[in-house]
Design a protein around this motif. Sequence first.
Motif, PDB file in Angstrom:
ATOM      1  N   GLY A 104       0.827  -1.197   0.000  1.00  0.00           N
ATOM      2  CA  GLY A 104       0.000   0.000   0.000  1.00  0.00           C
ATOM      3  C   GLY A 104       0.858   1.242   0.000  1.00  0.00           C
ATOM      4  N   ALA A 105       0.221   2.393   0.014  1.00  0.00           N
ATOM      5  CA  ALA A 105       0.925   3.668  -0.095  1.00  0.00           C
ATOM      6  C   ALA A 105       1.609   4.085   1.197  1.00  0.00           C
ATOM      7  N   GLY A 106       1.238   3.451   2.326  1.00  0.00           N
ATOM      8  CA  GLY A 106       1.826   3.838   3.601  1.00  0.00           C
ATOM      9  C   GLY A 106       1.146   5.073   4.175  1.00  0.00           C
ATOM     10  N   ALA A 130       2.200   4.375  -7.408  1.00  0.00           N
ATOM     11  CA  ALA A 130       1.847   4.161  -8.816  1.00  0.00           C
ATOM     12  C   ALA A 130       3.056   3.781  -9.659  1.00  0.00           C
ATOM     13  N   GLU A 131       4.252   4.139  -9.211  1.00  0.00           N
ATOM     14  CA  GLU A 131       5.478   3.747  -9.911  1.00  0.00           C
ATOM     15  C   GLU A 131       6.076   2.481  -9.297  1.00  0.00           C
ATOM     16  N   LEU A 181      -7.114   1.924  -6.238  1.00  0.00           N
ATOM     17  CA  LEU A 181      -8.040   0.902  -6.719  1.00  0.00           C
ATOM     18  C   LEU A 181      -7.704   0.491  -8.153  1.00  0.00           C
ATOM     19  N   ARG A 182      -7.240   1.433  -8.946  1.00  0.00           N
ATOM     20  CA  ARG A 182      -6.819   1.075 -10.311  1.00  0.00           C
ATOM     21  C   ARG A 182      -5.598   0.162 -10.278  1.00  0.00           C
ATOM     22  N   LEU A 183      -4.678   0.422  -9.351  1.00  0.00           N
ATOM     23  CA  LEU A 183      -3.525  -0.462  -9.212  1.00  0.00           C
ATOM     24  C   LEU A 183      -3.964  -1.861  -8.780  1.00  0.00           C
ATOM     25  N   ALA A 184      -4.907  -1.929  -7.827  1.00  0.00           N
ATOM     26  CA  ALA A 184      -5.414  -3.227  -7.393  1.00  0.00           C
ATOM     27  C   ALA A 184      -6.059  -3.975  -8.548  1.00  0.00           C
ATOM     28  N   ALA A 185      -6.827  -3.252  -9.352  1.00  0.00           N
ATOM     29  CA  ALA A 185      -7.511  -3.882 -10.476  1.00  0.00           C
ATOM     30  C   ALA A 185      -6.533  -4.397 -11.521  1.00  0.00           C
ATOM     31  N   ARG A 186      -5.454  -3.670 -11.752  1.00  0.00           N
ATOM     32  CA  ARG A 186      -4.518  -4.049 -12.811  1.00  0.00           C
ATOM     33  C   ARG A 186      -3.473  -5.059 -12.341  1.00  0.00           C
ATOM     34  N   TYR A 187      -2.976  -4.903 -11.101  1.00  0.00           N
ATOM     35  CA  TYR A 187      -1.843  -5.714 -10.671  1.00  0.00           C
ATOM     36  C   TYR A 187      -2.153  -6.658  -9.507  1.00  0.00           C
ATOM     37  N   GLY A 188      -3.276  -6.471  -8.846  1.00  0.00           N
ATOM     38  CA  GLY A 188      -3.542  -7.234  -7.634  1.00  0.00           C
ATOM     39  C   GLY A 188      -4.181  -8.586  -7.892  1.00  0.00           C
ATOM     40  N   GLN A 189      -3.825  -9.534  -7.054  1.00  0.00           N
ATOM     41  CA  GLN A 189      -4.569 -10.790  -6.975  1.00  0.00           C
ATOM     42  C   GLN A 189      -5.565 -10.709  -5.816  1.00  0.00           C
TER      43      GLN A 189
END
Length: 300
Positions: A104-106, A130-131, A181-189
């Motif tokens: 997470g972002a911390g 995001a990076e 949430l976009r990161l979770a959708a693209r990279y998360g399991q």
Amino acid sequence: MSLRLSTVILPYRRWHEGGRAAWTRAEQLGFHTGYTYDHLSWRSFRDGPWFGAVPTLTAAAATTERMRLGTLVTSPNFRHPVTLAKELISLDDISGGRLTLGIGAGGTGFDATALGQEPWTLRERADRLAEFVPLLDRLLTEDTVSYEGDFYSAHEARNIPGCVQRPRLPFAVAATGPRGLRLAARYGQAWVTTGDPQLYEEGTPEQSVQALRGQVEKLGAACGAVGRDVSGLDKILLTGFTPDRGRPLESLDAFVDFAGRHQELGFTEIVLHWPIPDSDFAADEKVFEQIATDAPAQLA
């Protein structure tokens, strides 16, 4: 889908003075995953013993056989993708492919200033995450990576032989805002939430459920935007930070009621803090163990 129960064991005890015993007992109780916090120190525990997440999980990997292991959560506050990737690949190997990375972002706590920097703003933390996540994804799936970004760089970073889990170990992305949430959708399991922090002090359990329903809906929209079915993403609730506080651990019935309401929202995994006396996570250990052993059958 059956609801999985997991636990988070804070790394505040010496390994030979209760640390190892907790991880061993967690596996005996049948928890799906044993997590730990990836902090340098944390809140009221700052002035007491606190051990590192990666060494703790490495020791836990050698002590357990079946239970999955993970962080809740790792952040860019004091981590770099290149060095973190090497540690994760090593830990995934040692555990026989049982590792999950919560990321997470911390926040603005002690981790944010321990290296001597000023705490990043919410936007700055989101920029770095995001990076961080896409670069870490590459480092865990490609043999050699070079990259130049705004915050992170990699020069011919090699990670051979890669993860035991293919194509890489799973990410559980903690997020409530649109970018996360976009990161979770693209990279998360998996996706992780603790609920709405604004409701913790004055909110009600009913308001918390409504807020979580809204978060799940936003996750679904984020998945739809990248062409992904949200049902394929595990949804993890880390308990202890909603207005319910410790009440779900007061009895088996109280927990089953709490868990059932959140299972109806689509959550697939609920994480309980291992009881810590004289803390916000104090709980009756006998009730805690009863919940671990008896609740899953009632929530199947």
